[in-house]
Write a protein that holds these residues in place. Structure first.
Motif, PDB file in Angstrom:
ATOM      1  N   PRO A   1       0.824  -1.215   0.000  1.00 50.92           N
ATOM      2  CA  PRO A   1       0.000   0.000   0.000  1.00 50.92           C
ATOM      3  C   PRO A   1       0.856   1.263   0.000  1.00 50.92           C
ATOM      4  N   GLN A   2       0.448   2.228  -0.791  1.00 53.07           N
ATOM      5  CA  GLN A   2       1.198   3.474  -0.891  1.00 53.07           C
ATOM      6  C   GLN A   2       0.591   4.552   0.015  1.00 53.07           C
ATOM      7  N   ARG A   3      -0.528   4.219   0.640  1.00 51.09           N
ATOM      8  CA  ARG A   3      -1.085   5.115   1.650  1.00 51.09           C
ATOM      9  C   ARG A   3      -1.324   4.300   2.909  1.00 51.09           C
ATOM     10  N   PHE A   4      -0.803   4.786   4.020  1.00 50.98           N
ATOM     11  CA  PHE A   4      -0.859   4.003   5.252  1.00 50.98           C
ATOM     12  C   PHE A   4      -1.257   4.891   6.428  1.00 50.98           C
ATOM     13  N   HIS A   5      -2.305   4.474   7.132  1.00 48.15           N
ATOM     14  CA  HIS A   5      -2.783   5.205   8.306  1.00 48.15           C
ATOM     15  C   HIS A   5      -2.729   4.307   9.535  1.00 48.15           C
ATOM     16  N   VAL A   6      -2.283   4.851  10.650  1.00 46.85           N
ATOM     17  CA  VAL A   6      -2.376   4.136  11.928  1.00 46.85           C
ATOM     18  C   VAL A   6      -3.248   4.950  12.860  1.00 46.85           C
ATOM     19  N   ILE A   7      -4.217   4.276  13.477  1.00 52.76           N
ATOM     20  CA  ILE A   7      -5.049   4.954  14.469  1.00 52.76           C
ATOM     21  C   ILE A   7      -4.677   4.406  15.839  1.00 52.76           C
ATOM     22  N   LEU A   8      -4.176   5.263  16.707  1.00 50.63           N
ATOM     23  CA  LEU A   8      -3.789   4.845  18.057  1.00 50.63           C
ATOM     24  C   LEU A   8      -4.982   5.050  18.974  1.00 50.63           C
ATOM     25  N   LEU A   9      -5.475   3.939  19.515  1.00 52.77           N
ATOM     26  CA  LEU A   9      -6.740   3.954  20.251  1.00 52.77           C
ATOM     27  C   LEU A   9      -6.515   3.904  21.762  1.00 52.77           C
ATOM     28  N   ASP A  10      -7.126   4.837  22.472  1.00 51.95           N
ATOM     29  CA  ASP A  10      -7.063   4.813  23.934  1.00 51.95           C
ATOM     30  C   ASP A  10      -8.232   3.970  24.473  1.00 51.95           C
ATOM     31  N   ASN A  11      -9.452   4.488  24.349  1.00 55.79           N
ATOM     32  CA  ASN A  11     -10.659   3.749  24.738  1.00 55.79           C
ATOM     33  C   ASN A  11     -10.559   3.118  26.128  1.00 55.79           C
TER      34      ASN A  11
END
Lengths: 232, 250, 486
Positions: free
Chosen positions: C293-303
């Motif tokens: 993938p040439q676009r990469f997102h990471v979502i850091l979750l607290d919750n």
């Protein structure tokens, strides 16, 4: 807490309040270095047993293994390609030309579209190293190891492993990595699942067949003469 | 050798024969026993159910009562585990430094019965005679908290006449778990049923353990199901001799 | 006693029935209990064999626990380092305070990508935030790609385990689900054939759906790398074929260095599936031109995680690497399976994690769903003392509940308060013993056993007898015994 702060700031503030550790971007190197690591680093097996263990593990995974001396490698590759009953193969751009036996149809990967790779019946790659303890083959996806997709879509993966690339333990592999690699794939046998009644089924999405040619090059001390393939 | 016997609240009330057996056994081995009549409970039931205030006061009571004792012997592995595993945390939360210090000094002198026999007295053969088929159930606290390991087996192996049968799935809980057995009665009973199958498969006459709480659970089901086998605390087997057999045999 | 039992298991802790009630459907289904026990036996036996052969197993556990503790102590610094390195490698890092925030970020990315469909790698974190129903409601087609997850998704089943989530579904049920939803008429119930059906079903999806969602097993702070551990190769497909990858990861997933994987990878597969190493592990760092993938997102979750982090005893919950060894070893899980826990996290780890993620407002029955036998602690590869945390949470539940007026006459609370008083003085305790002896006489049969008790005692006597109280307590005997001796 500042209501106008970004979710990022808010998260970090919550975390810092919880850990009572105000350190911002300080690398907590001191306490990291003192973490106790009493587990086995280097293995103690003599070279021959180490390689025998690797082969045993591969066979446990139902990987096929062929051994050959270094000078016989191109001929051995050709023989195994023939024995596989397959004809159309893909190869990473960095694979030595003399390994691509002319009696087969080759596509060399220079940004081949996935659909074309998928049409191939097999792929030949090298690897970064192998770990005998768990029978793992490690790919760092250098020019001769190929892009990740290359060793994934074809159903048959022929991997060239030199005896001098075999380490005994996982920590030995990590001690070879001076810098964290950008891309890594650890392969321990063909793709598998046990999701239906705990019955182990080989071959779900990855290659269903893993074939290894072990090149019997000279081996000395556990890892010192390991020459990883050229960097990407 | 002098030792103070902490019998525990439920043994005092429901299983006095276990206490009598401990007295017989230890006196036969030359231990000078004392019993402090003010003792009640270690606080385990309250602590494990979440009633920390009540557990605090029982823990404090225990430590104050025994701080001058040479050695404390307890024929219940879960109560010993309570003292070792939970008292330090309770006192820390209470913020009572004196109690913490008193506990630290005392806890090394608190022993479960099989530990006392093997580690303190250094005996394995206690001169017992018990000509019956027996299987040993390892209580979870004895197994995983006290790490009794092979101590019980070593003691039982030296009992004359005994026919010891290993219990399959020795490390699996019987499902008692204190108030768990009523708060989650159905689940507890399901676990018990599985354990009982294993016990029955040994064809033993007696199932023994170092904890009467598991045995109360197992024994209650055996009685309900006319299982043809009984439970007996290990102290009673070890106290049993040819001339004075265990009370359970009368 | 009769309970209303839901037809379909509810895995939302805010509305799930309490554990003792939710456990009943499985307790009353001997076949299902057998299936669960069989699966647990298979994994446990494999794990035990491999742990046995590992001479340094305890040292690995200790190191694993130490590394995870070190991360948690310095979590802020390591997360910032991860963010910096991941961003430098071409990734985009997002922060989400809660489930709703994370879901919103995912949807925004999908909208920007104009994605009508996504393929997914099995992920506990996306299950925790209930991402799939949210995306489906927003009109996005979600395709799970792990075999077990496909079975659950197509069969509208709920997961009952975190590593083998469809273990409660047998082969004939899988056959039925696949035949119906894939439109295959003559499909056998042979696991080999069923697996092949799933392979064919997904192959085209892998090659055509341009957006993928994953969880993360580990985030590497020093490099910004992300690691995913799997068996089937569906993960590798999702990580290499799509144009865009979105990873949702709990904030606790960080490791300081790449090298720390040498501990985690040695303990994880052995604990999870009883293998020396899982078939495939992938690590990637941001985006790599020409590869993946040439676009990469990471979502850091607290919750809820930062709250757990702030508590002394409970913090160790966040060491967890989601191997499921605790549930495989748990004698309670063995009887009830996973649905009884009313959460996507079942078993002992679920019993401590779920109520904490709910900030102790829901799932209060879960800390009691354990006999405290300690088997979970014994097998945990990062040494989480689950019984200790369970007891701590029980104290919190009790403190919460005992202040409630309606609990004042609750038999459990009344009884425990009373017992606390009686055990505080020997004379009160002894008086209570005498009273009890008198009182229990009414319930004691001729054989000296109690067969039936009222109220809470019925929970005991419905399956077990209770020996009647002896005529003499030990301390009464001792007093006599010593008199005679003198």
């Amino acid at each position: 807490m500042n209501a106008a702060a970004s979710p990022r700031q808010q998260a970090l503030e919550r975390i810092r309040a919880a850990t009572r550790n105000p350190a911002a971007s300080v690398e907590p190197a001191g306490s990291y270095a003192s973490l106790r690591r009493d587990y086995i680093g280097h293995g103690a097996l003599p070279a021959e047993s180490r390689i025998a263990l690797m082969l045993e593990r591969l066979r446990e995974y139902d990987a096929e293994v062929t051994e050959c001396p270094p000078e016989a490698l191109p001929a051995t590759i050709a023989a195994q390609l023939l024995a596989s009953g397959r004809h159309a193969f893909v190869a990473p751009a960095g694979l030595p030309q003399e390994w691509l036996a002319p009696q087969f149809a080759w596509k060399v990967d220079r940004d081949l579209p996935a659909a074309e790779i998928e049409q191939a019946e097999g792929v030949v790659t090298t690897c970064f190293c192998a770990i005998a303890d768990s029978g793992t083959i490690v790919l760092h996806h250098s020019a001769s190891e190929g892009r990740r997709v290359l060793s994934l879509l074809p159903d048959w993966h022929l991997c060239i492993l030199r005896a001098s690339q075999v380490v005994e333990t996982l920590p030995e592999y990590f001690s070879l990595c001076k810098q964290p690699p950008r891309l890594v794939t650890w392969i321990s046998g063909p793709s598998a699942t046990a999701d239906i009644e705990m019955t182990r089924i080989k071959g779900v999405h990855g290659p269903r067949f893993l074939h290894v040619i072990l090149v019997r090059d000279p081996v000395a001390d556990p890892t010192s003469n390991l020459q990883p393939d050229q960097a990407r | 050798m002098r030792a103070s016997l902490f019998i525990t609240c439920y043994n005092d009330t429901l299983f006095p024969e276990t206490g009598r057996a401990v007295v017989t056994l230890l006196e036969r081995l030359g231990v000078g026993l004392e019993f402090r009549p003010q003792q009640t409970c270690c606080g385990q039931m309250h602590a494990n159910t979440g009633f920390r205030t009540e557990a605090f006061s029982q823990a404090r009571r225990f430590v104050r009562m025994y701080q001058d004792a040479e050695t404390v012997v307890i024929p219940s592995s879960s109560c010993v585990a309570m003292i070792r595993d939970q008292y330090p945390g309770l006192f820390e939360e209470l913020g009572d430094e004196t109690l913490r210090r008193q506990l630290a000094a005392l806890v090394l002198r608190v022993h479960e019965l099989s530990e006392f026999l093997i580690d303190v007295l250094g005996v394995e053969d206690v001169g017992a005679y018990f000509p019956h088929r027996v299987t040993y159930h390892a209580s979870c606290h004895g197994l995983r908290s006290l790490h009794l390991a092979d101590r019980p087996a070593r003691l039982l192996a030296k009992v004359r006449g005994i026919d010891l049968v290993p219990l399959p799935n020795l490390d699996r809980c019987c499902g008692f778990g204190g108030t768990f057995s009523v708060k989650n009665g159905e689940v507890s009973s399901a676990m018990l049923a599985v354990k009982l199958q294993d016990v029955a498969s040994t064809c033993a006459e007696f199932c023994t353990a170092l904890d009467n709480s598991c045995l109360m659970h197992l024994g209650g089901a055996m009685h309900r199901q006319y299982a043809g086998m009984r439970t007996i605390h290990m102290a009673e087997i070890l106290a049993s001799t040819e001339s004075a057999p265990a009370e359970a045999l009368k | 006693m009769t309970h209303a039992v839901a037809d379909h298991p509810v895995l939302d802790p805010t509305v799930a029935p309490p554990f003792p009630v939710a456990a009943l459907p499985v307790l009353r289904n001997p076949q299902l209990r057998k299936n669960v026990a069989h699966a647990m036996d298979v994994i446990q036996a494999k794990r035990a064999r491999l742990v046995e052969e590992k001479a340094d197993w305890q040292a690995l556990r200790s190191a694993g626990a130490a590394i995870r503790d070190h991360v948690l102590e310095n979590l802020g610094a390591y997360l910032e380092q991860f963010e910096e390195r991941c961003t430098a490698a071409g990734g985009v890092v997002h922060w989400a305070a809660d489930a709703a925030g994370a879901r919103r970020i995912v949807l925004e990315i999908l909208r920007a990508e104009k994605a009508a469909e996504v393929i997914k790698i099995k992920s506990m974190t996306t299950a925790e935030i209930q991402l799939n129903p949210y995306l489906e409601a927003a009109g996005v087609g979600v395709f799970e790609t792990d075999l077990a997850e496909i079975i659950l998704q197509l069969g509208r089943e709920e997961p009952s385990h975190i590593v083998v989530p469809a273990l409660h579904v047998n082969r004939s049920q899988v056959r039925e689900i696949f035949a119906r939803s894939m439109g295959i008429r003559d499909l056998s119930d042979n696991p080999q054939a069923l697996t092949a059906a799933a392979r064919n079903y997904l192959r085209r999806k892998f090659l055509t759906v341009p957006t993928a969602i994953s969880g993360a097993n580990f985030l590497i702070a020093e490099s910004g790398g992300v690691a995913v551990v799997e068996s089937e190769g569906n993960g590798r497909m999702c990580l290499t074929l799509p144009r865009t990858m979105i990873t949702v990861a709990g904030i606790e997933k960080v490791l300081p260095r790449y090298q720390d994987l040498e501990v985690m990878l040695q303990v994880l597969a052995r604990s999870a599936t009883g293998e020396r190493m899982n078939p495939y592990t992938s690590l990637w760092t941001g985006v790599t031109p020409g590869d993946g993938p040439q676009r990469f997102h990471v979502i850091l979750l607290d919750n809820g995680r930062s709250q757990i982090l702030g508590r002394k005893t409970e913090r160790q919950t966040l060491r967890c690497i989601r191997c499921a060894a605790c549930m495989n070893a748990c004698p309670v899980y063995r009887q009830t399976g996973g649905h009884a826990y009313g959460s996507v996290y079942p078993g002992p780890i679920g019993a401590i994690l779920t109520p904490q993620l709910m900030q102790m407002h829901h799932a209060q029955s879960l800390p009691y769903a354990s006999s405290l036998c300690g088997a979970c602690y014994e097998v945990c590869p990062v040494k989480i003392n689950i019984p200790e945390v369970l007891i701590e949470l029980r104290a919190q539940v009790t403190d919460q509940e005992r202040r409630q007026v309606r609990r004042f006459f609750d038999p459990m609370y009344l009884g425990m308060r009373m017992a606390g008083l009686l055990l505080s003085r020997a004379w009160l305790f002894h008086a209570a013993q005498r009273m009890g002896r008198l009182g229990l006489r009414f319930f004691t049969g001729k054989d000296g056993w109690i067969h039936s008790l009222p109220g809470m005692g019925a929970q005991w006597t419905q399956t077990r007898d209770l020996r009647g109280m002896p005529g003499e307590t030990f301390h009464e005997w001792w007093t006599k015994h010593k008199k005679e001796a003198r």
